[in-house]
Design a protein around this motif. Structure first.
Motif, short mmCIF file in Angstrom:
data_model
loop_
_atom_site.label_atom_id
_atom_site.label_comp_id
_atom_site.label_asym_id
_atom_site.label_seq_id
_atom_site.Cartn_x
_atom_site.Cartn_y
_atom_site.Cartn_z
N ILE A 74 0.71 -1.32 0.07
CA ILE A 74 0.05 -0.07 0.00
C ILE A 74 0.90 1.28 0.09
CG2 ILE A 74 -1.71 1.55 1.50
CD1 ILE A 74 -2.86 -1.11 2.36
N LEU A 75 1.85 1.36 0.91
CA LEU A 75 2.50 2.59 1.12
C LEU A 75 3.48 2.78 -0.17
CD1 LEU A 75 4.01 2.13 4.74
CD2 LEU A 75 2.12 3.43 3.70
N ARG A 76 3.92 1.49 -0.91
CA ARG A 76 4.82 1.74 -2.24
C ARG A 76 3.87 2.35 -3.25
NH1 ARG A 76 6.58 -2.97 -2.55
NH2 ARG A 76 4.96 -4.01 -3.91
N SER A 77 2.44 1.83 -3.34
CA SER A 77 1.49 2.50 -4.37
C SER A 77 1.44 3.86 -4.09
CB SER A 77 0.34 1.42 -4.17
OG SER A 77 0.54 0.27 -4.66
N VAL A 78 1.26 4.30 -2.90
CA VAL A 78 0.77 5.50 -2.61
C VAL A 78 2.09 6.47 -2.94
CG1 VAL A 78 0.56 7.21 -0.63
CG2 VAL A 78 -0.69 5.18 -0.72
N ASP A 79 3.25 6.23 -2.59
CA ASP A 79 4.53 6.71 -2.84
C ASP A 79 4.87 7.02 -4.55
OD1 ASP A 79 5.19 7.02 -0.43
OD2 ASP A 79 6.76 5.48 -0.02
N GLU A 80 4.35 5.75 -5.31
CA GLU A 80 4.38 5.92 -6.55
C GLU A 80 3.26 7.18 -7.20
OE1 GLU A 80 4.21 1.97 -8.20
OE2 GLU A 80 6.49 1.52 -7.49
N LEU A 81 2.29 7.06 -6.46
CA LEU A 81 1.26 8.10 -6.98
C LEU A 81 2.03 9.46 -6.92
CD1 LEU A 81 -2.13 7.25 -5.29
CD2 LEU A 81 -1.74 7.24 -7.73
N GLY A 82 2.57 9.73 -5.96
CA GLY A 82 3.51 10.91 -5.63
C GLY A 82 4.55 11.08 -6.70
N ASP A 83 5.12 10.06 -7.07
CA ASP A 83 6.16 10.06 -8.05
C ASP A 83 5.58 10.38 -9.42
OD1 ASP A 83 8.18 9.57 -6.29
OD2 ASP A 83 8.00 7.16 -6.70
N PHE A 84 4.37 9.53 -9.74
CA PHE A 84 3.67 9.87 -10.89
C PHE A 84 3.41 11.40 -11.08
CE2 PHE A 84 -0.36 10.13 -13.39
CZ PHE A 84 -0.02 9.57 -14.56
N ALA A 85 2.85 12.15 -10.27
CA ALA A 85 2.66 13.50 -10.37
C ALA A 85 3.80 14.31 -10.54
CB ALA A 85 1.96 13.85 -9.00
N ARG A 86 5.04 13.84 -9.86
CA ARG A 86 6.30 14.46 -10.20
C ARG A 86 6.81 14.50 -11.54
NH1 ARG A 86 9.74 11.75 -5.75
NH2 ARG A 86 11.49 12.92 -6.76
N ALA A 87 6.37 13.11 -12.03
CA ALA A 87 7.04 12.58 -13.36
C ALA A 87 6.35 13.54 -14.49
CB ALA A 87 6.95 11.43 -13.55
N SER A 88 5.08 14.13 -14.03
CA SER A 88 4.31 14.87 -15.14
C SER A 88 4.82 16.36 -15.37
CB SER A 88 2.90 14.92 -14.69
OG SER A 88 2.61 15.41 -13.59
N GLN A 89 5.70 16.66 -14.28
CA GLN A 89 6.25 18.09 -14.33
C GLN A 89 7.31 18.39 -15.02
OE1 GLN A 89 6.91 19.04 -10.07
NE2 GLN A 89 4.97 18.78 -9.51
N ASP A 90 7.63 19.31 -15.65
CA ASP A 90 8.66 19.86 -16.42
C ASP A 90 10.05 19.82 -15.56
OD1 ASP A 90 7.08 20.24 -18.66
OD2 ASP A 90 6.94 22.34 -18.33
N ARG A 91 9.95 20.36 -14.37
CA ARG A 91 11.20 20.23 -13.36
C ARG A 91 11.17 18.81 -12.57
NH1 ARG A 91 7.34 23.28 -10.97
NH2 ARG A 91 7.36 23.37 -8.82
N PHE A 92 12.24 18.83 -12.18
CA PHE A 92 12.60 17.48 -11.30
C PHE A 92 12.69 18.05 -10.10
CE2 PHE A 92 15.16 13.28 -10.86
CZ PHE A 92 13.92 12.62 -10.05
N SER A 93 11.94 17.81 -8.86
CA SER A 93 12.02 18.33 -7.74
C SER A 93 11.37 17.43 -6.67
CB SER A 93 10.99 19.66 -7.54
OG SER A 93 9.64 19.19 -7.84
N GLY A 94 11.50 17.63 -5.46
CA GLY A 94 10.87 16.65 -4.44
C GLY A 94 12.09 16.03 -3.83
N ARG A 95 11.67 14.75 -3.16
CA ARG A 95 12.29 13.86 -2.53
C ARG A 95 12.99 12.91 -3.60
NH1 ARG A 95 9.61 10.08 1.38
NH2 ARG A 95 8.98 9.15 -0.64
N LEU A 96 14.26 12.66 -3.46
CA LEU A 96 14.97 11.63 -4.29
C LEU A 96 15.81 10.82 -3.33
CD1 LEU A 96 15.50 10.47 -7.04
CD2 LEU A 96 17.64 11.95 -7.01
N ARG A 97 15.49 9.36 -3.05
CA ARG A 97 16.44 8.50 -2.24
C ARG A 97 17.01 7.55 -2.95
NH1 ARG A 97 10.65 6.22 -0.05
NH2 ARG A 97 10.41 6.09 -2.34
#
Length: 308
Positions: A74-97
């Protein structure tokens, strides 16, 4: 309807991983009583005990063990939702682990961090340094976005990108300067100093010498390349180190460096990430930054997914 919050799920995941309320609380940046209360509320909401409590540690019940895997998914799927939103942006921002193995991190991490910060100033870079098996486990579980390791890792759920090849050098005491370089057959008769069990670099050194393992009476283990080089400097034996470590590890050691005859021992450095990661395009760009930081050419090939 069961009333469960994402916060409770994350706290339970931390407790399941650490097996200890205090360590889990530190990982979640909350107090231990607050964590305990959230776990108790989760148990009440689900109608069953998740852990067996004791003074020193906690153990998952059978129900807790079954739930732990579902919670990770569940947590991995939720995190990937956030990654999906970030991937749609022109700039690369947010957390990178980013995960790195110990025979890479001390030598490439400063340059990688500097270049990533310059090219992507809005990134929040978080680094995890540990051995390959743990990095792969945390990557598969969604606790890392990518890892820089020695390839191959051969994990079916991951994509591998080969970045560059790196040679190994022989490190001998300074008194051996100018003497002939031993063959791999001769290496088997020498006192070979190695990293401790679990390091892939140890396995690569043994493979070059055609050894399944070193004789116990001749082998001395260490947990860092720095320790190995200092032991060689003291005349205790010989070792191998990767090229990227030479300038850092030999600057204060009285040792002799030599290259082997062809074929020289080497390793392939690469990046890995989940096949399902929405950040695949951005991670491929980061792989180019890693090559730039290492002073190597851009990736020679496109991302390659391991077959199941």
């Amino acid at each position: 309807m069961i009333n469960v919050t994402m916060r409770q799920l994350r706290y339970f995941d931390a407790l399941a991983r650490h097996g200890h309320f205090g360590r889990a609380a530190v990982a979640c940046s909350i107090s231990q009583p607050a964590l305990s209360m959230q776990i108790k509320e989760l148990e009440e909401a689900l109608g069953g005990l998740l852990i067996e409590r004791s003074a020193r540690q906690v153990a998952l019940t059978r129900f807790g063990e079954e739930l732990a895997q579902r919670v990770r998914d569940i947590l991995r799927s939720v995190d990937e939702l956030g990654d999906f939103a970030r991937a749609s942006q022109d700039r690369f921002s947010g957390r990178l682990r980013i995960g790195m193995i110990p025979t890479i991190a001390p030598y490439l991490l400063p340059k990688i961090t500097k270049n990533l910060t310059r090219l992507h100033p809005e990134l929040d870079i978080r680094v995890r340094e540990t051995m390959t098996p743990r990095l792969i486990k945390e990557l598969v579980e969604g606790r890392l976005d990518t890892a820089i390791v020695a390839l191959p890792v051969s994990e079916p759920s991951l994509t591998e990108v080969a970045l560059f090849d790196e040679k190994f050098l022989l490190v001998r005491p300074g008194s051996d300067e100018g003497t002939p370089v031993p063959s791999r057959e001769m290496m088997r008769e020498m006192r070979l100093l190695l990293l401790e069990e679990g390091h892939c670099f140890r396995d690569q050194a043994l493979s070059f010498c055609n050894m399944q393992s070193a004789p116990p009476r001749e082998m001395l283990d260490a947990n860092s390349l720095s320790t190995l080089v200092q032991m060689v400097s003291a005349g205790i034996g010989v070792t191998l180190i990767p090229e990227m470590a030479v300038s850092v590890e030999t600057r204060s050691a009285s040792v002799a460096l030599s290259r082997f005859r062809d074929p020289e021992p080497s390793r392939t450095i690469g990046m890995v990430w989940r096949k399902t990661s929405p950040l695949a395009r951005q991670l491929l760009q980061i792989s180019e930054v890693v090559c730039l930081s290492a002073g190597k050419a851009r990736p020679r090939q496109a991302a390659r997914s391991q077959r199941a």
